[in-house]
Design a protein around this motif. Structure first.
Motif, PDB file in Angstrom:
ATOM      1  N   SER A  15      43.608  17.095  65.729  1.00 37.52           N
ATOM      2  CA  SER A  15      44.609  18.121  65.693  1.00 37.52           C
ATOM      3  C   SER A  15      46.021  17.670  65.048  1.00 37.52           C
ATOM      4  O   SER A  15      46.050  16.397  64.859  1.00 37.52           O
ATOM      5  CB  SER A  15      45.082  18.592  67.113  1.00 37.52           C
ATOM      6  N   VAL A  34      52.489  24.438  56.728  1.00 36.45           N
ATOM      7  CA  VAL A  34      51.673  24.926  57.764  1.00 36.45           C
ATOM      8  C   VAL A  34      50.250  25.294  57.067  1.00 36.45           C
ATOM      9  O   VAL A  34      49.258  25.084  57.317  1.00 36.45           O
ATOM     10  CB  VAL A  34      52.167  25.911  58.471  1.00 36.45           C
ATOM     11  N   ARG A  35      50.344  26.131  55.913  1.00 37.76           N
ATOM     12  CA  ARG A  35      49.154  26.516  55.324  1.00 37.76           C
ATOM     13  C   ARG A  35      48.510  25.199  54.727  1.00 37.76           C
ATOM     14  O   ARG A  35      47.235  25.177  54.985  1.00 37.76           O
ATOM     15  CB  ARG A  35      49.722  27.219  54.005  1.00 37.76           C
ATOM     16  N   CYS A  38      46.922  23.706  57.804  1.00 42.36           N
ATOM     17  CA  CYS A  38      45.694  24.667  58.282  1.00 42.36           C
ATOM     18  C   CYS A  38      44.435  24.548  57.405  1.00 42.36           C
ATOM     19  O   CYS A  38      43.340  24.819  57.763  1.00 42.36           O
ATOM     20  CB  CYS A  38      46.109  25.904  58.369  1.00 42.36           C
ATOM     21  N   ARG A  41      41.650  22.505  58.447  1.00 43.18           N
ATOM     22  CA  ARG A  41      40.821  22.989  59.471  1.00 43.18           C
ATOM     23  C   ARG A  41      40.891  21.989  60.629  1.00 43.18           C
ATOM     24  O   ARG A  41      39.908  21.409  61.322  1.00 43.18           O
ATOM     25  CB  ARG A  41      39.218  22.881  59.323  1.00 43.18           C
ATOM     26  N   TYR A  44      43.463  22.125  66.232  1.00 47.84           N
ATOM     27  CA  TYR A  44      44.486  23.003  66.514  1.00 47.84           C
ATOM     28  C   TYR A  44      45.820  22.470  65.785  1.00 47.84           C
ATOM     29  O   TYR A  44      45.822  21.050  65.562  1.00 47.84           O
ATOM     30  CB  TYR A  44      44.762  23.374  68.002  1.00 47.84           C
ATOM     31  N   VAL A  45      47.077  23.338  65.924  1.00 45.86           N
ATOM     32  CA  VAL A  45      48.019  22.819  65.361  1.00 45.86           C
ATOM     33  C   VAL A  45      49.369  23.074  66.424  1.00 45.86           C
ATOM     34  O   VAL A  45      49.388  24.136  67.023  1.00 45.86           O
ATOM     35  CB  VAL A  45      48.427  23.461  64.095  1.00 45.86           C
ATOM     36  N   VAL A  66      50.630  29.973  62.342  1.00 45.68           N
ATOM     37  CA  VAL A  66      49.239  29.046  62.515  1.00 45.68           C
ATOM     38  C   VAL A  66      48.203  30.149  63.064  1.00 45.68           C
ATOM     39  O   VAL A  66      47.098  29.941  62.224  1.00 45.68           O
ATOM     40  CB  VAL A  66      49.524  28.009  63.441  1.00 45.68           C
ATOM     41  N   VAL A  71      43.857  29.370  62.836  1.00 47.92           N
ATOM     42  CA  VAL A  71      43.746  28.099  63.392  1.00 47.92           C
ATOM     43  C   VAL A  71      44.532  28.218  64.846  1.00 47.92           C
ATOM     44  O   VAL A  71      45.479  28.931  65.013  1.00 47.92           O
ATOM     45  CB  VAL A  71      44.669  26.867  62.791  1.00 47.92           C
ATOM     46  N   ALA A  73      47.055  27.867  67.666  1.00 39.51           N
ATOM     47  CA  ALA A  73      48.366  27.225  67.956  1.00 39.51           C
ATOM     48  C   ALA A  73      48.815  26.747  69.192  1.00 39.51           C
ATOM     49  O   ALA A  73      48.108  27.355  70.126  1.00 39.51           O
ATOM     50  CB  ALA A  73      49.298  28.297  67.250  1.00 39.51           C
TER      51      ALA A  73
END
Ligand code: FAD
Length: 291
Positions: A15, A34-35, A38, A41, A44-45, A66, A71, A73
């Motif tokens: 993550s 963030v894009r 993400c 993959r 999680y973020v 997110v 994905v 969050a």
């Protein structure tokens, strides 16, 4: 998906942590970070919460972003200056935006400040209980392989993990560490204390001198000789330091996975390029269950 469910699936879960902007005019830049993250993959973020909650709105906004990218969050939430009503307000807002995972933290008071006698929360376990009373969240909490800086000793610090577990925490995420032996010893001692929660190991790729100063001011992480040699040799050469920092973090993660640590959290410092290099280095190591 909740993070509790993610951790129950086989395989290695890598993550990423991002931090939100401090001001509205930087929101688009943060969304771009963030894009890019993400796209890797990650499992999680997680999205940090500014000290004393001063980026609260942006933490929610980025967490929702997110989720909108498909994905999971994990929204950080601190309670050090918060009232119960304020906490419930944040939880309502997160829920309305489809965010169902929270990292429950005490946070830190500004330097020199003392807890007010009427503080609603003194420790993270109280926040965890309040989140469960609210309902609808998978709850993570922090842990410190080298002990929290305020802890009387590491044994009592482990007691506080039992408080978090007993309050209903679903998983733990560690403070950064640079020597995997420190983590293995911590996991062993935590188990002996009856802490059976899944633990995600926090790895920070150190790619520039500014980060080194930050690490030393924020945490009591001990720096092994191999790491210090890299800093000595490459600390003043940004391109080399970046390569060496990525290699060191990759190596740390490979050793963790080889020793059965399946949940790893990357402190990206909002550097998607660095995160991407590590994901690429790991390649199939992230894909197999290796069991
Ligand atoms: P606590 O669990 O309350 O622990 C604080 C101290 O009190 C420890 O010494 C502990 O041993 C002791 N203790 C705990 N419970 C009890 C109890 N019931 N009775 C007596 N003593 C107790 N900060 C931010 O501001 N924003 C963030 O987004 C953020 N993200 C973080 C993410 C991770 C993974 C980590 C490891 C830390 C993060 N922090 C963040 C920093 C964190 O807020 C600080 O480290 C803070 O000092 C402690 O938070 P905590 O939740 O561990 O507190």
């Amino acid at each position: 998906m909740t993070i509790r469910e993610t951790f129950q699936t086989p395989g290695v879960h890598l993550s990423c942590e991002v931090f939100p902007p401090k001001a509205f005019d930087k929101l688009d830049d943060a969304r771009a970070v963030v894009r890019a993250i993400c796209q890797l993959r990650p499992a999680y973020v997680s999205v940090t919460y500014g000290a004393a909650g001063n980026t609260q709105r942006f933490t929610q906004e980025i967490s929702a972003y997110v989720q909108s990218l498909g994905v999971t969050a994990l929204s950080h939430l601190t309670c050090v200056n918060a009232t119960r009503d304020a906490v419930n307000g944040v939880l309502d807002a997160l829920q309305a935006q489809g965010v169902h995972n929270v990292l429950a933290l005490r946070g830190d008071l500004p330097e020199g400040a003392a807890f007010p006698t009427d503080a609603h929360f003194r420790h993270a376990n109280e926040l965890i209980a309040a989140i469960h009373a609210h309902g609808g969240f998978c709850v993570g909490a922090a842990c410190y392989p080298e002990g929290h800086p305020e802890a009387f000793d590491r044994d009592r610090d482990l007691d506080s993990l039992r408080f978090k577990q007993d309050a209903g925490a679903d998983f733990l995420t560690t403070q950064m560490f640079f020597d995997n032996t420190v983590l293995y010893q911590f996991l062993f001692r935590a188990l002996k204390k009856g802490v059976t929660l899944p633990v995600s190991a926090g790895v920070m790729p150190v790619v520039n001198a500014r980060q080194i100063r930050r690490i030393l001011s924020l945490s009591s992480a001990s720096l092994p000789q191999r790491f210090l040699a890299i800093l000595d040799r490459f600390g003043r050469d940004p391109a080399s330091m970046e390569k060496a920092g990525i290699a060191y973090a990759t190596d740390q993660i490979i050793d963790l996975v080889a020793n059965g640590v399946n949940h790893i959290h990357l402190y990206t410092m909002n550097r998607p390029d660095v995160a991407r290099a590590i994901f690429q280095n790991l390649g199939p190591i992230l894909e197999g269950s290796h069991e």
